[in-house]
Structures are given as C-alpha cells and as structure tokens.
Design a protein around this motif. Sequence first.
Motif, short mmCIF file in Angstrom:
data_model
loop_
_atom_site.label_atom_id
_atom_site.label_comp_id
_atom_site.label_asym_id
_atom_site.label_seq_id
_atom_site.Cartn_x
_atom_site.Cartn_y
_atom_site.Cartn_z
N MET A 11 -10.38 -2.80 5.54
CA MET A 11 -11.08 -3.27 6.74
C MET A 11 -10.09 -3.38 7.89
SD MET A 11 -13.32 -6.32 4.99
CE MET A 11 -11.97 -7.01 4.07
N ALA A 33 -6.39 -4.00 6.60
CA ALA A 33 -6.29 -4.95 5.50
C ALA A 33 -7.29 -4.63 4.41
CB ALA A 33 -6.57 -6.35 6.03
N GLY A 34 -6.80 -4.47 3.20
CA GLY A 34 -7.70 -4.23 2.07
C GLY A 34 -6.88 -4.39 0.80
N ALA A 35 -7.45 -5.08 -0.17
CA ALA A 35 -6.66 -5.43 -1.36
C ALA A 35 -5.96 -4.21 -1.97
CB ALA A 35 -7.57 -6.10 -2.38
N ASN A 38 -3.34 -2.77 0.25
CA ASN A 38 -2.18 -3.68 0.29
C ASN A 38 -1.26 -3.39 -0.91
OD1 ASN A 38 -3.60 -4.94 2.37
ND2 ASN A 38 -4.20 -6.72 1.15
N TYR A 89 -13.00 -7.91 9.13
CA TYR A 89 -13.12 -9.34 8.82
C TYR A 89 -12.35 -10.13 9.86
CZ TYR A 89 -8.71 -10.49 6.14
OH TYR A 89 -7.43 -10.77 5.71
N TYR A 104 -16.59 -12.22 6.85
CA TYR A 104 -16.69 -10.77 6.61
C TYR A 104 -17.75 -10.16 7.52
CZ TYR A 104 -14.16 -10.94 2.07
OH TYR A 104 -13.23 -11.07 1.08
N ARG A 106 -18.79 -6.59 6.98
CA ARG A 106 -18.52 -5.34 6.29
C ARG A 106 -19.77 -4.68 5.73
NH1 ARG A 106 -14.72 -7.85 1.58
NH2 ARG A 106 -14.20 -5.67 1.29
N ILE A 135 -13.08 -6.24 -6.05
CA ILE A 135 -13.77 -6.23 -4.75
C ILE A 135 -14.63 -4.96 -4.64
CG2 ILE A 135 -13.45 -6.09 -2.23
CD1 ILE A 135 -10.85 -7.73 -2.64
N ARG A 168 -14.17 -12.48 -5.12
CA ARG A 168 -14.47 -12.92 -3.74
C ARG A 168 -15.87 -13.55 -3.75
NH1 ARG A 168 -9.92 -12.11 -3.63
NH2 ARG A 168 -8.64 -10.82 -2.27
N ILE A 255 -2.31 -14.57 2.82
CA ILE A 255 -3.26 -13.51 2.43
C ILE A 255 -2.51 -12.26 2.00
CG2 ILE A 255 -5.13 -12.04 3.27
CD1 ILE A 255 -6.18 -14.36 4.78
N GLY A 256 -2.92 -11.75 0.84
CA GLY A 256 -2.28 -10.54 0.33
C GLY A 256 -1.12 -10.82 -0.61
N ASP A 259 -1.62 -9.07 -3.96
CA ASP A 259 -1.51 -7.61 -3.82
C ASP A 259 -0.03 -7.20 -3.72
OD1 ASP A 259 -4.29 -7.71 -3.65
OD2 ASP A 259 -4.23 -7.83 -1.46
N ASP A 295 -1.84 -8.77 6.12
CA ASP A 295 -2.18 -8.72 4.70
C ASP A 295 -1.18 -7.94 3.85
OD1 ASP A 295 -4.44 -9.57 6.15
OD2 ASP A 295 -5.77 -8.98 4.52
#
Length: 317
Positions: A11, A33-35, A38, A89, A104, A106, A135, A168, A255-256, A259, A295
Amino acid sequence: MTDLVTFGETMLRLSPPDGERLETTDDLEFRAAGAESNVAVAAARLGADAAWTSKLPDSPLGRRVVSGLRRHGVETDVVWTDEGRQGTYYLEHGGKPRGSSVIYDREGAAVTTAETDELPVARVREAEAFHTSGITPALSETLEATTADLLAAARKAGTKTSFDVNYRSKLWSPEEARETLESLFPDVDLLLVAERDARDVLAREGDPEDIAAGLADEFDFETVVVTRGEEGALALHDGETYEQPAIETDTLDPIGTGDAFLGAFLSRRLAGEDVPTALEYGSATAALKRTIPGDVAVVTREEVESVLAEEGGEISR
Ligand code: KDG
C-alpha cells in the motif's frame, strides 16, 4: 535464479508529522508499505537477491509503490492493470497515553483480483524461497485461492515456503483466519508467528516452546519461529530449540519490526547460515528497524553486524 520471491499487497502509507492529528494535518508523508515487500526489502538490503510480485494499478500511485521498493534493491515483477485501485493506509503516530492508529483504505485494491495464471508462477517455482503472509488471503476470495496455489506450486517445485501469520483484526476474525491459515499450512516449510497470534488466532496454549512444538508436530513445519516482542524470539528447527533475546532499542516507529526480523532471518538462511545466526541477524535488524520511520528496515549489513558485535555478551554465539 532469484533467492527469494515474495507476494502480497503493498500500500501507500500516508501519515501526518509526529504528534499531528489526521483530522487537522495539512501534510501527509507517503511511503510504500506492505508486509511481504517489507520482508523483501530487509532481505535485499542484507544481500539476498529478492523480488516482490503483485498486481498494481497502472497509475502514478502504482508506479510510486514500485519506485519505493526498487530503491532498496528489490526487483519488482508486477501485473499492471487499468482496473482496481492503489490501496492506502493512514497512520497517525501517537505517544502515551494515545496509541498510534491505523485506518485502512484498501477495499477494491487491484491486487484483490490477482489470479494465479497472471502471476509469475514459473519464477516462484525457480526461486530458492517463496514468502507470503496471512494478510494476503484475508484480502479477497480470489487471493485466498491464489495464495494456496502459489504455496502449492512452490512446494511442488522444491522452493522453500515461508509464511508469517501476521493477523490483522481489521481484515478478518480470529476464527475465519484460523480456518484459512490452517488450510494453507500443509504447504509451508517455515512458519513465523507472533506469540500473541499463536494464542489468540491459532488457539495454542502453553509456553512458546510448547507452541512451536505443537505447531511443528501438527503441520510438519521444518522451522517454526515464535516472536515474543521484548522477550525476543524462539525457533524450533529439526527438533532443536534456539532462543534469541531481543535487543534494546529506542523505538521511533515499531511498524514492520516482524517483517524486518523475517527478511533478515531469510537472507541468512538463504546464504547457507544456521538458524542461530539467522536469529541473531533477525533480532539486530528488527531492533534497528524500530529506530527508523516507515515500514521498512533501511539498514546495511555492516550496521546489523556492528549491533551484533556490541551485543556480543548478550547474544548466544
Ligand atoms: O507488517 C507491517 C504492515 O502492517 C504494514 O507494512 C502494512 O501490510 C501491511 C498491512 O496490511 O497491515
């Protein structure tokens, strides 16, 4: 051959300056940013040949995601589309007693329609490792099927599969998550789960060692990593348990963290190093990540190694 291919939604994260409220801010900073991406960033920055695949809108916003990942050395293998949108987000940073909040936006993201046949399955089959997280199947029924297909295709081709539970609560209930995740686990080699998710989502009980052993027995994982926040992490691999203390850090942006840990862990495993070494790199990279806004872990291998050298006394080498 790519060492690692990751798959998931990335995202754009929009956040006001520290302390400011979303309701009144005039400025929003934005970052990719995205798991799963990351994880690819941390792995790439620590020396792995890492690629990320997904579906993005053919727009400046989709291209911003790509440029945000490529700058870290991640190769992007993207399906471009004119349908669907770029997920975003909003993150409002808060200190005590006001926590940070995530909103979010999304729904209808381009990635939610990504079908197996349009993605680079051959590349997944040829990679050394494939990674995704809980996710991704939470985002749409199509993605649930695609995630299952990619894990199965990777497994069948001998590509090691890595999966982070990454629950999540804004996406699904613990019950829905558990049912779907447990259906995917038979095709997973390495499972990473936060202790909290193991208890609240996977309904596991006992101490972290029991949790790892129970999961490994039931689903035949080669490796189970349980992350425990300030308590560090534990890995069960080939019947051996390894514990890793957490490294103290001044947290600017948590955050992150998971990951970063996993990307570093994978980079070392892909380089042929053992599980204790991979845990150390994971822990040091996670600690560094917490000092960096955004992230992703914008770190170098030298920085990670210098943290490890400083922590020499505490870290079990
Ligand atoms: O793992 C950190 C993520 O929460 C973040 O990068 C955004 O992928 C994300 C998500 O779905 O929350």
